[in-house]
Design an enzyme around this catalytic site. Structure first.
Site, PDB file in Angstrom:
ATOM      1  N   ASP A  84      -9.926  -5.870  -1.594  1.00  0.00           N
ATOM      2  CA  ASP A  84      -8.917  -5.422  -0.626  1.00  0.00           C
ATOM      3  C   ASP A  84      -9.611  -4.676   0.506  1.00  0.00           C
ATOM      4  O   ASP A  84     -10.272  -3.665   0.266  1.00  0.00           O
ATOM      5  CB  ASP A  84      -7.933  -4.486  -1.362  1.00  0.00           C
ATOM      6  CG  ASP A  84      -6.844  -3.947  -0.453  1.00  0.00           C
ATOM      7  OD1 ASP A  84      -6.601  -4.522   0.623  1.00  0.00           O
ATOM      8  OD2 ASP A  84      -6.217  -2.940  -0.850  1.00  0.00           O
TER       9      ASP A  84
ATOM     10  N   ASP B 278       0.830  -1.204   0.000  1.00  0.00           N
ATOM     11  CA  ASP B 278       0.000   0.000   0.000  1.00  0.00           C
ATOM     12  C   ASP B 278       0.863   1.251   0.000  1.00  0.00           C
ATOM     13  O   ASP B 278       1.562   1.526   0.979  1.00  0.00           O
ATOM     14  CB  ASP B 278      -0.877   0.027   1.265  1.00  0.00           C
ATOM     15  CG  ASP B 278      -2.000  -0.987   1.204  1.00  0.00           C
ATOM     16  OD1 ASP B 278      -2.587  -1.171   0.119  1.00  0.00           O
ATOM     17  OD2 ASP B 278      -2.297  -1.586   2.256  1.00  0.00           O
TER      18      ASP B 278
END
Ligand code: DX5
Ligand code: ZN
Length: 219
Positions: free
Chosen positions: A177, A34
């Site tokens: 996600d 991320d």
């Protein structure tokens, strides 16, 4: 049904990532990274140098999730490989044309490219763009933080994507996600999710991330 699991390293022990990578390599399909810039989302994580170092530490695919306002500037500095995938957010761009331009640029480097939609974005806005992407990511939490609950509206979005994929005769992968865990994995996979990023469920597990990944895998 087959699916791929990507531990989201933001939820790992950040001071000991090499250990986490080596420990998990044989139980997962790659790693989810991320990138957050504190503008696109209210959190700050890693930059391109960090991702490039991880690419040197593992042969497994990296799934690089760009939660940033200027993805083009990040892409320029990434040294990714053919097995890796970069996910761009629809919401990072002021027009679909600019999004497609950057997607094309990434594909020219032989890295795969994905498109993410945040929970508040209607899926209809990406229906005409699907053909250009290897993977479409349904964000099942508000982007920014690990450890949130999966939003139930995500299931219907997966179904919309499946319908669009059929209508347009495409073969992009469907990814989810945020908030994925043992309790919802089956339902997600049955709905059609193929690539799953998993953070807190793996790294906060009572008996360690490898055991949890194996339980998820066995689902
Ligand atoms: C959220 C991130 C996710 C997150 C997943 O903004 O994109 O990748 O790390 O973590 P969990 O599984 O804990 O929601
Ligand atoms: Zn992510």
């Amino acid at each position: 049904m087959s699916f791929k699991l990507y531990p989201s390293l933001i939820a790992a022990d950040l001071l000991d990532l090499r250990t986490a990578i080596k420990e998990l390599e044989s139980s997962c399909d790659g790693f989810h990274l991320d990138l957050m810039d504190h503008h696109f989302v209210p959190n700050l994580s890693w930059g391109p140098d960090f991702v490039n170092s991880i690419a040197c530490a593992t042969e497994l695919p990296l799934w690089v999730h760009l939660m940033v306002t200027d993805p083009g500037a990040i892409i320029e500095q990434l040294q990714l490989r053919t097995q890796d995938l970069v996910t761009l957010h629809y919401e990072s761009f002021t027009s679909p044309e600019l999004l497609l331009e950057l997607a094309l640029l990434i594909k020219k480097t032989n890295t795969k490219v994905g498109l993410a939609v945040s929970p508040k974005t209607d899926i209809s806005v990406i229906i005409g763009l699907l053909a250009q992407f290897h993977q479409i990511l349904i964000m099942s939490v508000e982007p920014g933080f690990s450890g949130q609950q999966l939003l139930p509206a995500s299931y219907a979005k997966i179904e919309q994507l499946i319908q669009a994929r059929r209508d347009q005769n495409l073969n992009f992968r469907i990814a989810v996600d945020g908030g994925v865990n043992l309790a919802n994995l089956n339902k997600l996979v049955q709905a059609g999710a193929q690539d799953l990023a998993v953070g807190a469920a793996v790294f906060d597990s009572f008996d360690g991330p490898v055991a949890e990944l194996q339980r998820l895998r066995a689902k």
